[in-house]
Design an enzyme around this catalytic site. Sequence first.
Site, PDB file in Angstrom:
ATOM      1  N   PRO A 105       0.804  -1.230   0.000  1.00 52.95           N
ATOM      2  CG  PRO A 105       0.064  -0.925   2.201  1.00 52.95           C
ATOM      3  CD  PRO A 105       0.806  -1.898   1.317  1.00 52.95           C
TER       4      PRO A 105
ATOM      5  N   GLY B 175       2.123  -4.033  -6.695  1.00 54.85           N
ATOM      6  CA  GLY B 175       3.054  -2.985  -6.303  1.00 54.85           C
ATOM      7  C   GLY B 175       3.995  -2.695  -7.456  1.00 54.85           C
ATOM      8  N   GLY B 176       5.189  -2.229  -7.128  1.00 53.47           N
ATOM      9  CA  GLY B 176       6.164  -1.885  -8.156  1.00 53.47           C
ATOM     10  C   GLY B 176       7.286  -2.898  -8.254  1.00 53.47           C
ATOM     11  CG  ASP B 177      10.010  -2.393 -11.391  1.00 50.93           C
ATOM     12  OD1 ASP B 177       9.308  -3.259 -11.941  1.00 50.93           O
ATOM     13  OD2 ASP B 177      10.270  -1.303 -11.921  1.00 50.93           O
TER      14      ASP B 177
ATOM     15  N   GLY C 121      16.177  -0.534  -7.876  1.00 47.39           N
ATOM     16  CA  GLY C 121      15.594   0.606  -7.199  1.00 47.39           C
ATOM     17  C   GLY C 121      15.986   0.751  -5.742  1.00 47.39           C
TER      18      GLY C 121
END
Length: 555
Positions: free
Chosen positions: A130, A186-188, A510
């Site tokens: 989240p 979600g993201g990477d 990241g």
Amino acid sequence: MVSFDIMELESLNADLNIDGKPYEVCLNSRVLTWDGLESRRRPVNRVRITEIIAVNIGTKPTDKSSQGSSSSSEFTVHVVRRNKGNKWRLYAETFVCPDTAAAQKWVKQIQNHIDQGPVRPHRILVIVNPYGGKGKAPKIYQKKVAHIFELAGISTEVIETERANHAWQLMLDKNLDGFDGIVCVGGDGTFAEVVNGLLLRTQQDAGIDYNDQRSKLIPPKLKIGIIPAGSTDVVVYDTTGYNDPVTSALQIVLGENLGMDVCSVFHDDKLMRYTVSFLGYGFFGDVVRESENYRWFGPKRYELAGAMQFVGNKSYHGEVRYVPSVDEGHSPMDQKPCGARCNICSQKKTSIDVNNEQAEEEVEEKAIALDQPDHDNWKSIKGEFMYVNAALVSGMCDKSPTGVSPAAHLGNGCVDLIIVRKCSRINYLRHLMRLSSSANHFDFNFVEVKRVKKFKFRPLTPNESSPNPMYNSTLDNLDLESNFFKRSSAKYRLPRSSSTTSSSSWNIDGEIGRLPAIDVNVHCQLINVFARGIEQFDDTTSCNFCCKANKNHRC
């Protein structure tokens, strides 16, 4: 794969009604077709069995739920349809039969043909971050994905992460028995956490020493899916072609399978972490490190940090040693990108089909081995660099339409090294502007690109004669978690400096890698993801159903 008596798999043909009009409807092991009897337009409506999401008695739903009316003489087929942008969409068609028995027969036979095809997931662990990106992951999952899983009959357990590295820890601790896959919303970074935890757990369960670079690594049995909800979502772009939650969800439902390479990153003969997309030292490492000071700024913090690092115009001394790929069938300069059913990746495929029912000893026999080439194969590049990047995927995203390495392959067992030597500020700006567009950012005399099997990086002093001693102390106190999985560690925080003699950090998927001296090995198709790859439509056949909305699509 489900086994059926051959008599249960029938081809059907009948005249049925759709929206009050008669159609000739045909079903075989490959496709479901329906052709209007009144107009006999060509081509006919056609959908592959492998792209049918679900079939049920009753009419199509009127909203985003899996429930329509329950008329017993009608059945509805829910299928994949591509829109004008080639994104996948859920489409439903209702067929009216003469009676209840006929409708039930059609539903049974369509479902039998579906079950006879590629194995699909039935129970999935969904991990929602989240906090990633713009914080919209829970909303994206509930509004765009959950009803698709429900329609397909997939049961889910949903867990929202509460802190950094929570997903990584879940993969180590949670009982994963009974699950057919893990889906990250979600993201990477969320995807990387899941991959790291799952790989570590797999090696631990198999009794493999993951700190030994010579170890043979076992691929996880579970496939991983990604619903994009991050800042860049480069892995989703490279595996589906779009940053689109619905496309990703539909490919998960169909059980699509794609093997992906993974890099293991070591320092001082200890595993730091696994990486699945990108490593960057110099400019890109500085950007991710600087962006941590502006987390309150959201995803825009990367643009701010990038502008600040460009103004600083830093360069770093170092040595890159690498083992070049000996495969002459592909190179980083190729014009054709990796895509669905890529011949190069198919030929390199050595990973295990995580959904088949193989004995444990067969899994061990098919463990992926890391090549150990002779020392004579090592090449070396020393100098002063603006950055050193290593790309496992192209890295395409909204900020870079073709990515940092447009011809990178997902499963060729190689990583693309992009080395940018020190250059003038104006030339570097030209290079970065091309990187953010579709132009060739390799076409400069200060840029070198190598496709390699493994590489090592060491920071050097300005005279390029000795490694930077700044990072040779207190290494005995490091462990796996403190190396990379903790976002902040005062003990290893690098000072801000504009000197060309200082060391940079690594950007690893990241996250900040604070120890610059690393060894990197590539493991061919070590993980499998729920994705088809980027579709490239070059066939000449078409149909009136999924091709009429998009002239570029061919059924």
